[in-house]
Motif scaffolding. Structure first.
Motif, mmCIF file in Angstrom:
data_model
loop_
_atom_site.group_PDB
_atom_site.id
_atom_site.type_symbol
_atom_site.label_atom_id
_atom_site.label_comp_id
_atom_site.label_asym_id
_atom_site.label_seq_id
_atom_site.Cartn_x
_atom_site.Cartn_y
_atom_site.Cartn_z
ATOM 1 N N ARG A 1 6.328 0.074 -0.609
ATOM 2 C CA ARG A 1 6.537 -1.679 -0.806
ATOM 3 C C ARG A 1 6.298 -2.433 0.460
ATOM 4 O O ARG A 1 5.652 -3.291 0.544
ATOM 5 N N LYS A 2 6.923 -1.867 1.740
ATOM 6 C CA LYS A 2 6.600 -2.497 2.947
ATOM 7 C C LYS A 2 5.118 -2.529 3.147
ATOM 8 O O LYS A 2 4.588 -3.602 3.613
ATOM 9 N N ARG A 3 4.405 -1.378 3.141
ATOM 10 C CA ARG A 3 3.026 -1.307 3.528
ATOM 11 C C ARG A 3 2.304 -2.252 2.786
ATOM 12 O O ARG A 3 1.301 -2.779 3.196
ATOM 13 N N HIS A 4 2.363 -2.529 1.569
ATOM 14 C CA HIS A 4 1.857 -3.276 0.549
ATOM 15 C C HIS A 4 2.173 -4.659 0.340
ATOM 16 O O HIS A 4 1.491 -5.583 -0.092
ATOM 17 N N GLY A 5 3.264 -5.068 1.437
ATOM 18 C CA GLY A 5 3.553 -6.510 1.493
ATOM 19 C C GLY A 5 4.192 -6.940 0.053
ATOM 20 O O GLY A 5 4.174 -8.153 -0.075
ATOM 21 N N LEU A 6 4.876 -5.905 -0.846
ATOM 22 C CA LEU A 6 5.643 -6.531 -1.875
ATOM 23 C C LEU A 6 6.938 -6.597 -1.862
ATOM 24 O O LEU A 6 7.482 -6.115 -0.975
#
Length: 98
Positions: free
Chosen positions: A93-98
């Motif tokens: 989630r962090k990597r994809h900015g969700l």
């Protein structure tokens, strides 16, 4: 002779032959004509059965202990996998900015 059957546990299915020419002995009920020898034989059979059951109970308690140990280990593995899954999904989630 009477010594021959001493070491043998009575069979559960009641396949013991007739006792001294009498009818097959399926019950532990005692008639009024029971001799002390017959009574002693019945008591010895009971004692053998009890000893066998005690051995079985010890085996079952050992099995239960092993199963509880295995269950605790499996629960710990599941907790560890859950932690890894949550950490991985949080990172995604962090990597994809969700």
């Amino acid at each position: 002779g009477p010594g021959a059957a001493a070491g043998r546990l009575p069979a559960a299915a009641g396949d013991e032959g007739p006792v001294e020419g009498g009818p097959p002995d399926h019950s532990y009920s005692l008639s009024s004509g029971t001799t002390s020898e017959e009574l002693l034989r019945k008591l010895n059979e009971q004692r053998d059965i009890i000893a066998l059951l005690e051995v079985k109970m010890k085996e079952m308690k050992g099995s239960i202990r092993r199963l509880r140990l295995a269950e605790a280990q499996l629960r710990e593995e599941i907790r560890e996998k859950d932690r890894l899954l949550h950490a991985a999904s949080a990172g995604t989630r962090k990597r994809h900015g969700l």
